[in-house]
Design an enzyme around this catalytic site. Sequence first.
Site, mmCIF file in Angstrom:
data_model
loop_
_atom_site.group_PDB
_atom_site.id
_atom_site.type_symbol
_atom_site.label_atom_id
_atom_site.label_comp_id
_atom_site.label_asym_id
_atom_site.label_seq_id
_atom_site.Cartn_x
_atom_site.Cartn_y
_atom_site.Cartn_z
ATOM 1 N N GLY A 184 -72.709 -117.318 -44.205
ATOM 2 C CA GLY A 184 -71.947 -117.621 -45.409
ATOM 3 C C GLY A 184 -72.110 -116.542 -46.453
ATOM 4 N N GLY A 237 -67.878 -102.388 -46.841
ATOM 5 C CA GLY A 237 -67.430 -103.638 -46.224
ATOM 6 C C GLY A 237 -67.298 -104.740 -47.268
ATOM 7 C CD GLU A 287 -85.358 -111.708 -45.328
ATOM 8 O OE1 GLU A 287 -85.177 -112.401 -44.307
ATOM 9 O OE2 GLU A 287 -86.481 -111.377 -45.731
ATOM 10 C CE LYS A 339 -77.840 -114.128 -36.455
ATOM 11 N NZ LYS A 339 -77.040 -115.374 -36.570
#
Lengths: 426, 426
Positions: B302, B10, B129, B205
């Site tokens: 980001g 990816g 993480e 999450k």
Amino acid sequence: MKQVKVGIIGFGTVGTGTAKIILSQRELIKKRTGIELILKKVADKDIKRPREISLSEGVLIPDAWKIINDPEIDVVVELVGGIHPAKEFIIEALKKGKHVVTANKALLAEEGNEIFSIAKEKGLQVGFEASVGGGIPIIKVMREGLVANKMLAIYGIINGTTNFILTKMTNEGIDFQDALRQAQELGYAEADPTLDIEGIDSSHKITILASLAYGIPLSFKKTYCEGITKITAQDIAFAREFGYKIKLLAITKILNGEIELRVHPTMIPEDYLIAKVDGVFNAIYVEGDSVGATLYYGRGAGSMPTGSAVVADIVDIAKGTNSLPLDFSEKYSIKPIEEIESMYYFRFTALDRPGVLSKISGVFGQHNISIASVIQKGRSKAGAVPLVILTHKAKEKDVLEALEKIDKLPVVAAKSVFIRVEGQET
Amino acid sequence: MKQVKVGIIGFGTVGTGTAKIILSQRELIKKRTGIELILKKVADKDIKRPREISLSEGVLIPDAWKIINDPEIDVVVELVGGIHPAKEFIIEALKKGKHVVTANKALLAEEGNEIFSIAKEKGLQVGFEASVGGGIPIIKVMREGLVANKMLAIYGIINGTTNFILTKMTNEGIDFQDALRQAQELGYAEADPTLDIEGIDSSHKITILASLAYGIPLSFKKTYCEGITKITAQDIAFAREFGYKIKLLAITKILNGEIELRVHPTMIPEDYLIAKVDGVFNAIYVEGDSVGATLYYGRGAGSMPTGSAVVADIVDIAKGTNSLPLDFSEKYSIKPIEEIESMYYFRFTALDRPGVLSKISGVFGQHNISIASVIQKGRSKAGAVPLVILTHKAKEKDVLEALEKIDKLPVVAAKSVFIRVEGQET
């Protein structure tokens, strides 16, 4: 290492918290990590004083050396504080082949290079999560979580006592001495508060963070250190008029290959997150080149929060996580404070006469200091009024020279005050 | 493992950031940890599109399976997102004996139990993480930094898109649709923003964080999920009058051995630090029984921040740090949303007639809902006015039953609105 035998030296506030956690969370930690912590011995000169927990028969002993010389103990936890005999305990424990965990920021900042080099030589680990930021896992974050980042800047509120005092002064408009007295009554300040209020404790801690950030040797002696004892309710009120709060910030940043390393009262824009960290809480702002702005917040002291950090270190040592030796051999130069550039807040005590502002701004002009805003208020019967000026970025050297001249002007009635200002230049 | 060969599947936003960091920070990471990262292959269906970095000849390939089947690659980094074929890539990589790093929260929340169990069986590591909080090392903090804590509560702003939208609505008084359009124009929201604005991403999450906190299996299907599409500028304005801000909070707490796991717009006191987390930033408040209140703040998305987290995982795997398998076998029950207790904000659209408040509060009384404050404003030509009520703690079940009755009252002109409120009860 699946079962770890721990010896704690120092059964005070943090020692008690650490012992409590080892005993009460044994099952939880075993389930999470497979590691079993055994509290084998706790040494303290005073074995009589009642504590919040009682240890099994024979665990509490008066002689620290019995821990260091006990061949069964894997990890020695040093929680006595101060330089001596803490240093001797740690070095001897390392020489006996034991890993060490310590919360002793003064010792690491002042003598850490020697300690880390002995540990490296012996292939042993020194955990020091509890030395900065209490329960906030800031050491782990910097060494591991942000390992892929060049560090650009750290701004820390890393002393709860001074943050409590400044918060009180800000919220209640009281003076330093009153706020200090309240902090002492609540147990947030010691009877002799020098280490905290003079910024020495913060300097110890930022010394450690700077070495982690830039890989430089521990450089406490090169850290500029200024406390909060001269901050007045008046300066806090003026700061507010400009949209700033005053915090004791520990700062380290790297600019063009040079490092700044300094602790001083700092005006920061009140809408910055770190400006909102109040009371005894700590927060560390860390800026990395990949991650950008991050911030870590929590209790910077106290029995259980600090114990939480100590126990995390013991577990990491048992897992072998900490196993990489610290390499603090980078050779950046650290700027003397005179060489830094900053924005500044000035408060002059000026005679209430025409032309004062022109005289002061004239001296500023001669020294390349450019004024950003001015507050001059009311008339005074006594003849002296505060004249407050915020500047654009200037060199500290120029500021000091200008101040020397200004303080000799006949229109200036008292020693002038200045506070460094951080934030975006407006 | 001193030299680690990495294959990335990816080459989008996060893939580019990860590759950039591996290439540009190689020396830094080697110096800090002794580990050398080698970017061996990057796979993406689109190998033509120009990216911010150019890879050496032959590194970029179109076929992900070439990475999975490459016997030289130690760590496979899955950054394609979505459930399929990401799941197949990861499982096959594990079967081939490779460690895996992923940023794929949807996959872990929905299929993570299977993935972690295969990894455990094979003795391999899965680093994730980057799946929560972008560059904030929150997974490491919870697994390692706070290892000595029973977790009591987590409150997270863990979706930057919705936080940006709510911040815009709050600061500019604009409506949801306008704020969403701005977020899309700035690239903070996708063309199809459903996963973000409906709270699904936050639910993924918080599912992961709850499993880390309490050791329970990943329980996405039991997570209550409500987005921000119904929040109005009017509700934000009323919240402000009461001293609250509205944030999309992901919450998990444990009370009397039962777990709450929920995502919904939440009113929080405006002086709480987390209420001040604005724009695309994320923050996670974690409360442990030893450490007390802590908070972690940074960019939740980001290219470079997320890449920072991915690379930290790769380094940890190389060090063997992550080596403890996750044991998500605790058997706490998760409360259905009807069973929770909360404070509530209600906005009723009431006809402007005498006795309305008495009728509504009468229904509240029948359902054990006790009123804390009321705002009833002005008169309306249209005949309907907002009636706003804050309650003390009540059971959600009682609230839903009361609302059903209230919405049938002849004096109520439109469907009523409610928002859950967190904070100290007043």
